[in-house]
Design an enzyme around this catalytic site. Sequence first.
Site, PDB file in Angstrom:
ATOM      1  N   PHE A 111       0.811  -1.175  -0.060  1.00  0.00           N
ATOM      2  CA  PHE A 111      -0.117   0.156   0.019  1.00  0.00           C
ATOM      3  C   PHE A 111       0.557   1.329  -0.118  1.00  0.00           C
ATOM      4  CE2 PHE A 111       0.688  -0.028   4.360  1.00  0.00           C
ATOM      5  CZ  PHE A 111       0.929   1.283   4.731  1.00  0.00           C
ATOM      6  N   LYS A 112       2.203   0.926   0.385  1.00  0.00           N
ATOM      7  CA  LYS A 112       3.090   2.222   0.370  1.00  0.00           C
ATOM      8  C   LYS A 112       3.098   2.884  -1.060  1.00  0.00           C
ATOM      9  CE  LYS A 112       5.132   1.526   4.538  1.00  0.00           C
ATOM     10  NZ  LYS A 112       4.364   0.224   4.974  1.00  0.00           N
ATOM     11  N   ASP A 113       2.749   2.271  -2.130  1.00  0.00           N
ATOM     12  CA  ASP A 113       2.700   2.964  -3.498  1.00  0.00           C
ATOM     13  C   ASP A 113       1.743   4.002  -3.518  1.00  0.00           C
ATOM     14  OD1 ASP A 113       4.801   1.266  -4.633  1.00  0.00           O
ATOM     15  OD2 ASP A 113       3.475  -0.302  -4.662  1.00  0.00           O
ATOM     16  N   MET A 116       3.607   7.002  -1.908  1.00  0.00           N
ATOM     17  CA  MET A 116       5.056   7.200  -2.416  1.00  0.00           C
ATOM     18  C   MET A 116       4.687   7.742  -3.954  1.00  0.00           C
ATOM     19  SD  MET A 116       7.329   7.415  -0.504  1.00  0.00           S
ATOM     20  CE  MET A 116       7.596   6.047   0.688  1.00  0.00           C
TER      21      MET A 116
END
Length: 461
Positions: A111-113, A116
């Site tokens: 989910f960091k995408d 980011m």
Amino acid sequence: MKYVSTRGQAPVLSFEEAMLTGLARDGGLYVPETVPTMSADEIAGLAGLSYEEVAFKVMRPFIGEEFTDRELEACIRHAYAGFGHAARAPIKQLAANHFLLELFHGPTLAFKDFAMQLIGHLFQTALEKRGEKITIVGATSGDTGSAAIEAFRGLDNVDVFILFPHGRVSDVQRRQMTTPVEGNVHALAVDGDFDDCQARLKDMFNHFEFRDAVGLAGVNSINWARVLAQVVYYFTSAVSLGAPHRKVSFTVPTGNFGDIFAGYIAREMGLPIEKLVIATNQNDILHRTLETGVYAKAGVTPSISPSMDIQVSSNFERALFDAYGRDGAVVAKQMEDLANGEFKISQGAMEFLREVFNSGRASEDETRAAIKDVHDETGEVICPHSAVGVKVAKEHLGAVPMITLATAHPAKFPDAVKEACGMDAPLPGRMSDLFEREERVTRVPNDLTAIETLIHNRTGR
Ligand SMILES: *Cc1c(COP(=O)(O)O)cnc(C)c1O
């Protein structure tokens, strides 16, 4: 829109300044001075829009004049264009009243995408206009680092250094950080655990001479712009299940408290969220805090959900700030006490927190059992972090629909998945050659001066 520090002593900044800075100079975290709200009609109007359109409507009021509508639209469009699913954050039903929000269709499969990729484009837009260069340093328990590298690789005005705990990230996570060929990417394996990496990062931010010399910028989950980007999928998923006419609850696999804090912001904005359930693995400081009112550090025990192997949940400070009626001095005092191992939260502040948050934990065996149960019951293969969420969510199911966040793709953790349910979890085609690519990594001691010297040398600043 202005941003203030949770410790009350740092300058008030704009969105762009807060984004480029990361950590406030008083050691605190930036939060909006006031949270803009959306009416029930405005929320109802999100139904049927694309992910990108919802993202624009939800984030626009937080961002201010430094980005024009066109610039923001372009950043959002580019950020999500590389995702492997047209819905960006699709939702799947697991059982009656229990849903899984799949947040792993971005380029690094976690989910960091979502955050980011967006801030990569926002940084680029801002730095080009300013004609400035910066050095991004991040600490990662695995997924932040690869997401940051993927977002910033090859950009002219950015060097990116990622500190990760040597030997404590999965092979896929490590290779995603060590195989990019761009010269502005620097993967640093630290002899320590994630909290050591995070502590050295904080030390660098508090070392103003170094901070100013290299143009230090932070993209860890303390960066407000990341929290903001994550608010969006709370809206898209809740609306798809009938909000604002129907309430929903969320269960969030939690480490640094960034993702779940985005849910708290969505709730503050007016999204009808009944409860936000904190799901922790055996490193359960937040679950213990909710139960006892004491935030007490213990050692980190490595788990099969390594992105949640954290004891000091940085973003929790943002929730504390609100729980104490936005009194920065009280927050600063509590954080001072934490240096000695623990602090006790006042009764009033605990009541505030318990009104919004519930919590639960999953042991290693329970995590594996949840992977197997989901596979047996639905045929879906989930990652260990998502499984921690599912296990805890099941303990909180009720009349209100529950949405559990699936935070990573199972292929990032193939060994744990195979052991739990016997299934292989292959990488999506677009990264199937990951294990053939050459690795480039520098091993560094858990020592501030050594790391700062390396960064000076590599950047020439
Ligand atoms: C980062 C991460 C988490 C924890 O999210 P926080 O925002 O740090 O609470 C959970 N699962 C996965 C897969 C992650 O990468």
